[in-house]
Design a protein around this motif. Structure first.
Motif, mmCIF file in Angstrom:
data_model
loop_
_atom_site.group_PDB
_atom_site.id
_atom_site.type_symbol
_atom_site.label_atom_id
_atom_site.label_comp_id
_atom_site.label_asym_id
_atom_site.label_seq_id
_atom_site.Cartn_x
_atom_site.Cartn_y
_atom_site.Cartn_z
ATOM 1 N N GLY A 1 72.781 37.407 6.916
ATOM 2 C CA GLY A 1 74.132 37.289 5.978
ATOM 3 C C GLY A 1 74.154 35.629 5.771
ATOM 4 O O GLY A 1 74.454 35.304 4.729
ATOM 5 N N GLN A 2 73.845 34.888 6.889
ATOM 6 C CA GLN A 2 74.093 33.371 6.621
ATOM 7 C C GLN A 2 73.422 32.831 5.435
ATOM 8 O O GLN A 2 73.667 32.024 4.656
ATOM 9 N N TRP A 3 72.135 33.260 5.590
ATOM 10 C CA TRP A 3 71.283 32.561 4.755
ATOM 11 C C TRP A 3 71.148 33.526 3.441
ATOM 12 O O TRP A 3 70.448 33.093 2.418
ATOM 13 N N ARG A 4 71.448 34.833 3.413
ATOM 14 C CA ARG A 4 71.647 35.512 2.233
ATOM 15 C C ARG A 4 72.509 34.575 1.273
ATOM 16 O O ARG A 4 72.644 34.776 0.008
ATOM 17 N N ALA A 5 73.590 34.267 1.996
ATOM 18 C CA ALA A 5 74.655 33.376 1.140
ATOM 19 C C ALA A 5 74.547 31.944 0.862
ATOM 20 O O ALA A 5 74.279 31.772 -0.209
ATOM 21 N N ASN A 6 73.653 31.270 1.673
ATOM 22 C CA ASN A 6 73.500 29.936 1.539
ATOM 23 C C ASN A 6 72.000 29.786 0.891
ATOM 24 O O ASN A 6 72.042 28.850 0.070
ATOM 25 N N GLY A 7 71.145 30.654 1.433
ATOM 26 C CA GLY A 7 69.595 30.575 0.764
ATOM 27 C C GLY A 7 69.543 30.092 -0.722
ATOM 28 O O GLY A 7 69.007 29.115 -1.360
ATOM 29 N N PRO A 8 70.192 30.902 -1.589
ATOM 30 C CA PRO A 8 70.072 30.853 -3.325
ATOM 31 C C PRO A 8 70.917 29.723 -3.589
ATOM 32 O O PRO A 8 70.616 29.012 -4.493
ATOM 33 N N LEU A 9 71.963 29.386 -2.806
ATOM 34 C CA LEU A 9 72.891 28.164 -3.356
ATOM 35 C C LEU A 9 72.269 27.001 -3.244
ATOM 36 O O LEU A 9 72.652 26.064 -4.180
ATOM 37 N N ASP B 1 61.736 30.244 6.154
ATOM 38 C CA ASP B 1 61.046 29.806 7.472
ATOM 39 C C ASP B 1 61.431 28.691 8.524
ATOM 40 O O ASP B 1 61.779 28.785 9.526
ATOM 41 N N GLY B 2 62.273 27.972 7.753
ATOM 42 C CA GLY B 2 63.054 26.898 8.281
ATOM 43 C C GLY B 2 64.392 27.067 8.929
ATOM 44 O O GLY B 2 65.052 26.167 9.805
ATOM 45 N N TYR B 3 64.984 28.273 8.383
ATOM 46 C CA TYR B 3 66.328 28.585 9.039
ATOM 47 C C TYR B 3 66.309 29.393 10.407
ATOM 48 O O TYR B 3 65.546 30.277 10.604
ATOM 49 N N ALA B 4 67.237 28.771 11.116
ATOM 50 C CA ALA B 4 67.280 29.679 12.458
ATOM 51 C C ALA B 4 67.994 30.843 12.384
ATOM 52 O O ALA B 4 68.897 31.039 11.534
ATOM 53 N N TYR B 5 67.644 32.012 13.326
ATOM 54 C CA TYR B 5 68.030 33.221 13.194
ATOM 55 C C TYR B 5 69.345 33.226 13.962
ATOM 56 O O TYR B 5 69.261 32.969 15.191
ATOM 57 N N PRO B 6 70.516 33.522 13.367
ATOM 58 C CA PRO B 6 71.904 33.462 13.841
ATOM 59 C C PRO B 6 71.643 34.685 15.197
ATOM 60 O O PRO B 6 71.265 35.711 15.086
ATOM 61 N N ASP B 7 72.425 34.090 16.289
ATOM 62 C CA ASP B 7 72.719 34.851 17.405
ATOM 63 C C ASP B 7 71.524 35.036 18.301
ATOM 64 O O ASP B 7 71.341 35.759 19.186
ATOM 65 N N LEU B 8 70.385 34.271 17.989
ATOM 66 C CA LEU B 8 69.036 34.514 18.605
ATOM 67 C C LEU B 8 68.642 32.925 18.656
ATOM 68 O O LEU B 8 68.883 31.965 17.964
ATOM 69 N N SER B 9 68.103 32.704 20.171
ATOM 70 C CA SER B 9 67.715 31.086 20.438
ATOM 71 C C SER B 9 66.325 31.053 20.345
ATOM 72 O O SER B 9 65.522 31.949 20.750
ATOM 73 N N GLY B 10 65.907 30.134 19.623
ATOM 74 C CA GLY B 10 64.400 29.710 19.319
ATOM 75 C C GLY B 10 63.766 30.661 18.250
ATOM 76 O O GLY B 10 62.537 30.708 18.178
ATOM 77 N N ASN C 1 56.059 31.618 -2.532
ATOM 78 C CA ASN C 1 55.626 30.779 -1.197
ATOM 79 C C ASN C 1 56.528 29.742 -0.903
ATOM 80 O O ASN C 1 56.759 29.308 0.187
ATOM 81 N N LYS C 2 57.025 29.091 -1.941
ATOM 82 C CA LYS C 2 57.879 27.770 -1.850
ATOM 83 C C LYS C 2 59.165 28.354 -1.221
ATOM 84 O O LYS C 2 59.934 27.688 -0.105
ATOM 85 N N LEU C 3 59.814 29.483 -1.825
ATOM 86 C CA LEU C 3 60.775 29.917 -1.199
ATOM 87 C C LEU C 3 60.985 30.564 0.393
ATOM 88 O O LEU C 3 61.603 30.315 1.075
ATOM 89 N N ALA C 4 59.529 31.079 0.630
ATOM 90 C CA ALA C 4 59.259 31.640 2.052
ATOM 91 C C ALA C 4 59.473 30.283 2.897
ATOM 92 O O ALA C 4 59.767 30.605 4.064
ATOM 93 N N ALA C 5 58.713 29.334 2.635
ATOM 94 C CA ALA C 5 58.910 27.992 3.236
ATOM 95 C C ALA C 5 60.264 27.593 3.478
ATOM 96 O O ALA C 5 60.641 27.400 4.770
ATOM 97 N N GLN C 6 61.195 27.673 2.719
ATOM 98 C CA GLN C 6 62.570 27.386 2.806
ATOM 99 C C GLN C 6 63.127 28.387 3.820
ATOM 100 O O GLN C 6 63.831 27.729 4.839
#
Length: 672
Positions: free
Chosen positions: A634-642, A555-564, A548-553
């Motif tokens: 990809g952006q968040w697969r890279a950054n999310g764990p780090l 959830d806060g990331y913007a999806y690349p190449d999509l607005s809003g 749940n905590k990781l899902a919340a993290q």
């Protein structure tokens, strides 16, 4: 042409979606157009952009549903490797298997020969269908088509016995339809009606090409649609296949003949070379319906249906009118493609479909050096040992769960390169005159080898992926890690790179997959291979809290190449947890290497991880992925764990106030 095995597909967790991202436009990539200058990313603001700056500058995609990715480029490279291998086998084959493959390849590339051959290769099959006189002649024709890899009316294939995971039994399951979903035949909405109208036109085109007289076309087309509709009405919704247990219904094969007399099931099994007395048949209503249709429908209707099924299955491998008909309907309408693939890719796809294990054997021999194989196995074992040690000292896992997890990890097998196959490669000579004929020869061979598995305790000698296809997966049914030969190349395992890079790429992917042995999925199968949960309620609650905590993290990331649009943390939860686990485990395993004590080594590890996920998506592709992909972009697969790794913050001197590092108290961990 061969049927899909839904049980193992449902039971296997794999790095599949990552490699399946559309890279159709990879060959069309161009240098990105200059854009307004933005502040350059740093390691502590956006590590993904920082690490992949050069890649991102040199890659872009054209409009449409295109995507380009580092892993997708690896897949394209594996296709070229297969092409090079087949070209060599065509010119100077080394051994009998290469002679077969070389002739198969040559027959498909020779378009003039394909056109000259027309539909001659299916003439014997159509002749047998035309010879049907009575209802009792229908089941032998059904069985004969299954033997050559054309499963009509229903599917029959080997799959694991859910009561004994090391054994295969034969599964009778639904099939026999020209459309992918039974619901298409029963829904009444406007879109479905429009699709059925297009499908009706396609059926008519195929029947015409198989020699149906003009005066008979309309009636035979209606007969095909009517028979398929009757089968669809008795079929289960596709959603019912999500749980393999609902499609497991073992019964004595000897009872089939009495239960479905008109279908001649005992004779069907004998024709497939199957003598085992246990089969699974989970939809008796469907087979009762088919049994009734054999006796109640006119033989002329059955003949029209079987003629269409042969033409439909073989259309991609015959002359241009067949291929055009198939592409216009399946390619353009169902798959959304704008143009056919290059001829060589279509031929390669055919060879992988019918003779994939043959090609896989030769691919591994050519492209997987022994040193690479050994290195991959060594890294995987280190990561497995690291996971076992972390289980032992876990603060959230109960003593009962730890004991079962340790048993699983102790028994977990690591299989690299190719499966431990026991195939018989004796095949009828192919020659170069008939691509369609070669397809039938190869499909008959593969069907024969698949049928041999039924009743045998050799499920561990089979993979559900080919060695020449990049894949790294945890097979939950066999409790093993599978790493294909094609996966062991850059950017996953580059033998020219240092240990830091190898652990940051291959090691982290291994950690991702091995974590599935003991996570929310792995807890459903115990160390003995039984289908039961071995977690306590407290284990489950602890896991859900972390998830749940990781899902919340995310959830806060913007999806690349999509607005809003934001990343869906729930949809991607299980894979995000595995990514976090993979980085944790690989970094701890890497700690045993001397370079782990240097700043350069630590930085190289994390940069290698980020490099795996370099990708560019068009807006259209991003929309599809955002709605359906179980992996984060990809952006968040890279950054999310780090952001949760203290070692990353130390390596790049990122403070908790920056984007790339959470405060220590907020950092999430699974095995750290």
């Amino acid at each position: 042409m061969l049927s899909i095995r839904p049980l193992v597909l449902a039971l296997t967790a794999a790095l599949a979606a990552t490699l399946a991202v559309h890279d159709a436009d990879a060959a069309k990539k161009k240098k990105a157009a200059p854009a307004k200058k933005a502040p350059a990313a740093t390691a502590c603001t956006d590590f993904y952009a920082f690490s992949n700056a050069d890649w991102l500058k040199s890659h872009t995609v054209v409009a449409g549903d295109g995507s380009v990715s580092a892993l997708g480029e690896m897949r394209e490279r594996s296709l070229q490797q297969q092409r090079d291998l087949l070209d060599a086998a065509m010119r100077t084959p080394q051994g009998n298997v290469q002679k077969l493959l070389g002739d198969f390849w040559a027959s498909g590339l020779d378009e003039a020969a394909v056109e000259a051959d027309g539909s001659k290769s299916i003439a014997p099959l159509l002749g047998r269908i035309d010879a049907i006189k009575k209802a009792k002649d229908i089941p032998p024709s059904i069985a004969a088509l299954h033997q050559v890899g054309i499963p009509v009316v229903f599917n029959f294939s080997p799959d694991i016995d859910l009561a004994k995971f090391d054994r295969h039994i034969g599964y009778f399951s639904q099939g026999g339809l020209g459309l992918p979903d039974p619901a298409f035949y029963t829904r009444g909405d406007a879109d479905t009606k429009a699709l059925m109208a297009r499908y009706t036109d396609y059926v008519k085109r195929i029947l015409t090409l198989t020699g149906t007289p003009q005066a008979q076309l309309d009636a035979d087309t209606k007969s095909v649609i009517d028979l398929e509709t009757r089968i669809a009405q008795a079929s289960k919704p596709l959603t019912s296949f999500r749980d393999p247990r609902t499609n497991y219904a073992p019964m004595a094969a000897s009872a089939l003949g009495k239960q479905y007399k008109r279908l001649q099931m005992a004779e069907f099994l004998k024709a497939q070379g199957v003598s085992n007395d246990t089969v699974s048949l989970a939809n008796p209503q469907l087979f009762a319906q088919i049994d009734n249709l054999v006796g109640s429908l006119p033989t002329a209707q059955w003949k029209a249906y079987l003629r269409f099924q042969v033409g439909n299955a073989m259309a991609p491998y015959l002359s241009k009118p067949f291929r055009d008909a198939e592409f216009d309907f399946r390619g353009r309408l169902l798959r959304g493609e704008t143009a056919p693939e290059p001829r060589w890719k279509d031929v390669l796809d055919a060879i992988n479909t019918a003779a994939g294990p043959m090609l896989g054997r030769e691919y591994a021999a050519r492209y997987l050096p022994a040193a690479t194989d050994s290195r991959a196995e060594a890294i995987a074992k280190q990561v497995r040992e690291t996971l076992a040690a972390n289980v032992e000292r876990s603060a959230w896992m109960s003593a009962e769960a730890k004991a079962e997890a340790k048993k699983k990890l102790n028994d977990l097998k690591i299989e690299v390169g190719t499966p431990n196959r026991d195939l018989d490669y004796s095949v009828q000579p192919m020659g170069r005159g008939s691509f369609g004929g070669n397809m039938l020869i190869a499909s008959t061979w593969r069907h024969r080898e698949e049928m041999k598995r039924i009743g045998q305790n050799n499920a561990d000698r089979r993979w559900d992926v080919l060695p020449q296809q990049p894949a790294l997966a945890y097979d939950i049914a066999q409790n093993r890690l599978i790493v294909t030969a094609a996966m062991l190349q850059s950017p996953v395992l580059d033998m020219g790179k240092d240990a830091a890079t190898q652990f940051g790429t291959f090691g982290a992917l291994v950690g991702h997959e091995l974590s599935h042995a003991v996570d929310i999925k792995g807890r459903l199968v115990d160390a003995g291979g039984g289908l039961k949960s071995w977690w306590t309620p407290a284990d489950d609650a602890a896991w859900q809290d972390k998830a749940n905590k990781l899902a919340a993290q995310y959830d806060g990331y913007a999806y690349p190449d999509l607005s809003g649009v934001k990343v869906n943390g729930r949809q991607t939860s299980e894979e995000n947890m595995a990514d976090l686990a993979g980085v944790e485990l690989a970094y701890q395993a890497f700690a045993g290497d001397a370079s782990a004590n240097t700043e350069a080594g630590k930085q190289a590890f994390f940069k290698a991880w980020a490099g795996l996920w370099a990708q560019e998506n068009s807006a259209e592709a991003a929309k599809v992925l955002a709605a359906s992909d179980v992996h984060a972009p990809g952006q968040w697969r890279a950054n999310g764990p780090l952001v949760n790794q203290p070692a990353f913050g130390e390596a790049y001197k990122c403070k908790a106030t920056t984007n790339m590092q959470k405060a220590p108290a907020e950092q999430l961990s699974i095995w750290r």
